[in-house]
Motif scaffolding. Structure first.
Motif, mmCIF file in Angstrom:
data_model
loop_
_atom_site.group_PDB
_atom_site.id
_atom_site.type_symbol
_atom_site.label_atom_id
_atom_site.label_comp_id
_atom_site.label_asym_id
_atom_site.label_seq_id
_atom_site.Cartn_x
_atom_site.Cartn_y
_atom_site.Cartn_z
ATOM 1 N N PHE A 56 0.827 -1.218 0.000
ATOM 2 C CA PHE A 56 0.000 0.000 0.000
ATOM 3 C C PHE A 56 0.858 1.265 0.000
ATOM 4 C CE2 PHE A 56 -3.336 -2.980 1.500
ATOM 5 C CZ PHE A 56 -4.195 -2.797 0.429
ATOM 6 N N ASP A 57 2.007 1.209 0.652
ATOM 7 C CA ASP A 57 2.936 2.337 0.618
ATOM 8 C C ASP A 57 3.389 2.588 -0.829
ATOM 9 O OD1 ASP A 57 4.671 4.375 1.662
ATOM 10 O OD2 ASP A 57 6.343 2.942 1.584
ATOM 11 N N ALA A 58 3.684 1.517 -1.544
ATOM 12 C CA ALA A 58 4.103 1.652 -2.949
ATOM 13 C C ALA A 58 2.980 2.234 -3.802
ATOM 14 C CB ALA A 58 4.531 0.291 -3.492
ATOM 15 N N ARG A 59 1.745 1.802 -3.559
ATOM 16 C CA ARG A 59 0.608 2.334 -4.335
ATOM 17 C C ARG A 59 0.438 3.828 -4.082
ATOM 18 N NH1 ARG A 59 -4.671 -1.147 -4.271
ATOM 19 N NH2 ARG A 59 -5.199 0.559 -5.676
ATOM 20 N N ILE A 60 0.636 4.249 -2.838
ATOM 21 C CA ILE A 60 0.540 5.686 -2.517
ATOM 22 C C ILE A 60 1.653 6.441 -3.233
ATOM 23 C CG2 ILE A 60 0.811 7.365 -0.645
ATOM 24 C CD1 ILE A 60 -0.657 5.242 1.166
ATOM 25 N N LYS A 61 2.849 5.883 -3.222
ATOM 26 C CA LYS A 61 3.969 6.535 -3.914
ATOM 27 C C LYS A 61 3.703 6.632 -5.417
ATOM 28 C CE LYS A 61 7.514 5.539 -0.467
ATOM 29 N NZ LYS A 61 7.396 6.830 0.161
ATOM 30 N N LEU A 62 3.115 5.593 -5.993
ATOM 31 C CA LEU A 62 2.760 5.640 -7.415
ATOM 32 C C LEU A 62 1.765 6.761 -7.689
ATOM 33 C CD1 LEU A 62 2.253 1.980 -8.735
ATOM 34 C CD2 LEU A 62 3.840 3.707 -9.577
ATOM 35 N N ALA A 63 0.777 6.876 -6.816
ATOM 36 C CA ALA A 63 -0.254 7.909 -6.984
ATOM 37 C C ALA A 63 0.344 9.311 -6.890
ATOM 38 C CB ALA A 63 -1.354 7.731 -5.944
ATOM 39 N N LYS A 91 5.916 9.157 -7.364
ATOM 40 C CA LYS A 91 7.227 8.777 -6.821
ATOM 41 C C LYS A 91 7.540 7.373 -7.342
ATOM 42 C CE LYS A 91 6.801 11.689 -2.748
ATOM 43 N NZ LYS A 91 6.719 11.736 -1.281
ATOM 44 N N THR A 92 7.671 7.302 -8.661
ATOM 45 C CA THR A 92 7.746 6.023 -9.353
ATOM 46 C C THR A 92 8.967 5.206 -8.966
ATOM 47 O OG1 THR A 92 6.604 7.104 -11.179
ATOM 48 C CG2 THR A 92 7.578 4.971 -11.633
ATOM 49 N N ASP A 93 10.131 5.820 -8.871
ATOM 50 C CA ASP A 93 11.340 5.065 -8.542
ATOM 51 C C ASP A 93 11.235 4.416 -7.169
ATOM 52 O OD1 ASP A 93 12.653 5.545 -10.971
ATOM 53 O OD2 ASP A 93 13.461 7.452 -10.255
ATOM 54 N N GLU A 94 10.701 5.170 -6.209
ATOM 55 C CA GLU A 94 10.531 4.616 -4.859
ATOM 56 C C GLU A 94 9.532 3.463 -4.890
ATOM 57 O OE1 GLU A 94 9.907 7.565 -1.698
ATOM 58 O OE2 GLU A 94 10.712 9.070 -3.090
ATOM 59 N N ALA A 95 8.424 3.659 -5.583
ATOM 60 C CA ALA A 95 7.397 2.616 -5.676
ATOM 61 C C ALA A 95 7.967 1.370 -6.341
ATOM 62 C CB ALA A 95 6.188 3.133 -6.449
ATOM 63 N N LEU A 96 8.746 1.565 -7.383
ATOM 64 C CA LEU A 96 9.342 0.459 -8.121
ATOM 65 C C LEU A 96 10.217 -0.390 -7.211
ATOM 66 C CD1 LEU A 96 9.294 -0.460 -11.096
ATOM 67 C CD2 LEU A 96 11.322 0.915 -11.453
ATOM 68 N N THR A 97 11.055 0.265 -6.435
ATOM 69 C CA THR A 97 11.951 -0.454 -5.514
ATOM 70 C C THR A 97 11.139 -1.257 -4.496
ATOM 71 O OG1 THR A 97 13.646 1.236 -5.800
ATOM 72 C CG2 THR A 97 13.831 -0.169 -3.847
ATOM 73 N N ILE A 98 10.133 -0.629 -3.922
ATOM 74 C CA ILE A 98 9.303 -1.322 -2.922
ATOM 75 C C ILE A 98 8.587 -2.512 -3.560
ATOM 76 C CG2 ILE A 98 7.279 -1.112 -1.421
ATOM 77 C CD1 ILE A 98 8.093 1.906 -1.087
ATOM 78 N N LEU A 99 7.977 -2.297 -4.736
ATOM 79 C CA LEU A 99 7.217 -3.367 -5.386
ATOM 80 C C LEU A 99 8.112 -4.519 -5.828
ATOM 81 C CD1 LEU A 99 4.714 -1.135 -7.335
ATOM 82 C CD2 LEU A 99 4.117 -2.809 -5.567
ATOM 83 N N GLN A 100 9.327 -4.215 -6.258
ATOM 84 C CA GLN A 100 10.261 -5.296 -6.598
ATOM 85 C C GLN A 100 10.528 -6.165 -5.365
ATOM 86 O OE1 GLN A 100 13.333 -2.763 -8.229
ATOM 87 N NE2 GLN A 100 12.749 -3.234 -10.341
ATOM 88 N N GLY A 101 10.656 -5.523 -4.205
ATOM 89 C CA GLY A 101 10.855 -6.264 -2.960
ATOM 90 C C GLY A 101 9.633 -7.085 -2.578
ATOM 91 N N VAL A 102 8.444 -6.513 -2.761
ATOM 92 C CA VAL A 102 7.205 -7.230 -2.440
ATOM 93 C C VAL A 102 7.063 -8.461 -3.342
ATOM 94 C CG1 VAL A 102 4.675 -7.094 -2.458
ATOM 95 C CG2 VAL A 102 6.014 -5.204 -1.509
ATOM 96 N N VAL A 103 7.337 -8.298 -4.629
ATOM 97 C CA VAL A 103 7.242 -9.413 -5.572
ATOM 98 C C VAL A 103 8.273 -10.487 -5.240
ATOM 99 C CG1 VAL A 103 7.679 -10.030 -7.999
ATOM 100 C CG2 VAL A 103 6.158 -8.126 -7.448
ATOM 101 N N LYS A 104 9.459 -10.059 -4.826
ATOM 102 C CA LYS A 104 10.502 -11.027 -4.436
ATOM 103 C C LYS A 104 10.050 -11.824 -3.207
ATOM 104 C CE LYS A 104 15.328 -11.381 -3.148
ATOM 105 N NZ LYS A 104 16.290 -10.793 -2.246
ATOM 106 N N ASP A 105 9.414 -11.129 -2.249
ATOM 107 C CA ASP A 105 8.986 -11.790 -1.014
ATOM 108 C C ASP A 105 7.701 -12.596 -1.188
ATOM 109 O OD1 ASP A 105 11.173 -10.645 0.203
ATOM 110 O OD2 ASP A 105 10.036 -9.038 1.177
ATOM 111 N N SER A 106 6.886 -12.235 -2.181
ATOM 112 C CA SER A 106 5.625 -12.936 -2.424
ATOM 113 C C SER A 106 5.426 -13.075 -3.937
ATOM 114 C CB SER A 106 4.459 -12.158 -1.789
ATOM 115 O OG SER A 106 3.251 -12.860 -1.941
ATOM 116 N N PRO A 107 6.124 -14.038 -4.559
ATOM 117 C CA PRO A 107 6.175 -14.138 -6.016
ATOM 118 C C PRO A 107 4.827 -14.353 -6.711
ATOM 119 C CG PRO A 107 7.800 -15.588 -4.996
ATOM 120 C CD PRO A 107 6.961 -15.031 -3.897
ATOM 121 N N GLN A 108 3.804 -14.823 -5.992
ATOM 122 C CA GLN A 108 2.516 -15.071 -6.636
ATOM 123 C C GLN A 108 1.473 -14.001 -6.303
ATOM 124 O OE1 GLN A 108 1.238 -19.116 -6.152
ATOM 125 N NE2 GLN A 108 3.119 -19.927 -7.035
#
Length: 193
Positions: free
Chosen positions: A12-19, A22-39
């Protein structure tokens, strides 16, 4: 439970940053979320949206395709993927994804518009016209249906009909630039001011 709560908090923090662009910050967070929860389909989808904001179509396409793979019922992923394929010039893939999105939600106007545009670009004017007629009926006060019907009529070399559709679109939204440009183009071709 704490890990899941932390994961969702980061998501949700990444979604707020996207809105807030703050795309670069959101991208970094989402890459971590996907790594931690691949599905986690939602994380893949918004990772794709972040890549879209950065105009990185191949990465966006891959992330959004993963979202659709992990949650085939995610209509937004299908529609966004269809738009990416349309942008990249892959009409058959755009149609495939748009049709899947429409199966999930027959009122998905964006998917219908993508479908009609893909048919138009493929030269299937009958199917394109049918789609845009349905959009016009679904949104009678909006200019998008008549405008696209004008493009179909233009492709059919029926300039009178095209002109009528573009004028109808302009009546529905007098500030719309696209119909004005098409009207001027047709009138110039006809030698009329």
């Amino acid at each position: 439970a704490k890990d899941k709560k932390d994961l969702m908090g980061r998501f949700f923090d990444a979604r707020i940053k996207l809105a807030h662009s703050k795309t670069d910050e959101a991208l970094t967070i989402l890459q971590g979320v996907v790594k931690d929860s691949p599905q986690f389909a939602g994380a893949h989808y918004f990772l794709g949206i972040a890549y879209l904001q950065k105009q990185q179509l191949p990465q966006a396409r891959a992330a959004i395709a993963d979202a659709a793979k992990f949650n085939p019922q995610l209509g937004e992923a299908r529609t966004t993927l269809a738009q990416i394929h349309l942008t990249e010039g892959s009409m058959d893939l755009a149609l495939e994804q748009a049709q899947l999105a429409l199966q999930l939600n027959p009122r998905n106007v964006q998917a219908a518009l993508i479908s009609g545009t893909a048919y138009l670009r493929k030269g299937d004017l009958v199917k394109s016209r049918k789609v845009f007629e349905a959009v016009t009926q679904a949104l009678p006060k909006e200019p998008i249906g008549p405008y696209n019907l004008g493009l179909v009529a233009q492709a059919e070399k029926n300039l009178g009909k095209a002109l009528a559709h573009f004028e109808d679109a302009l009546v529905k939204k007098p500030s719309a630039i696209e119909p004005i440009l098409q009207i001027v183009t047709i009138r110039n071709a006809q030698g009329k001011p």
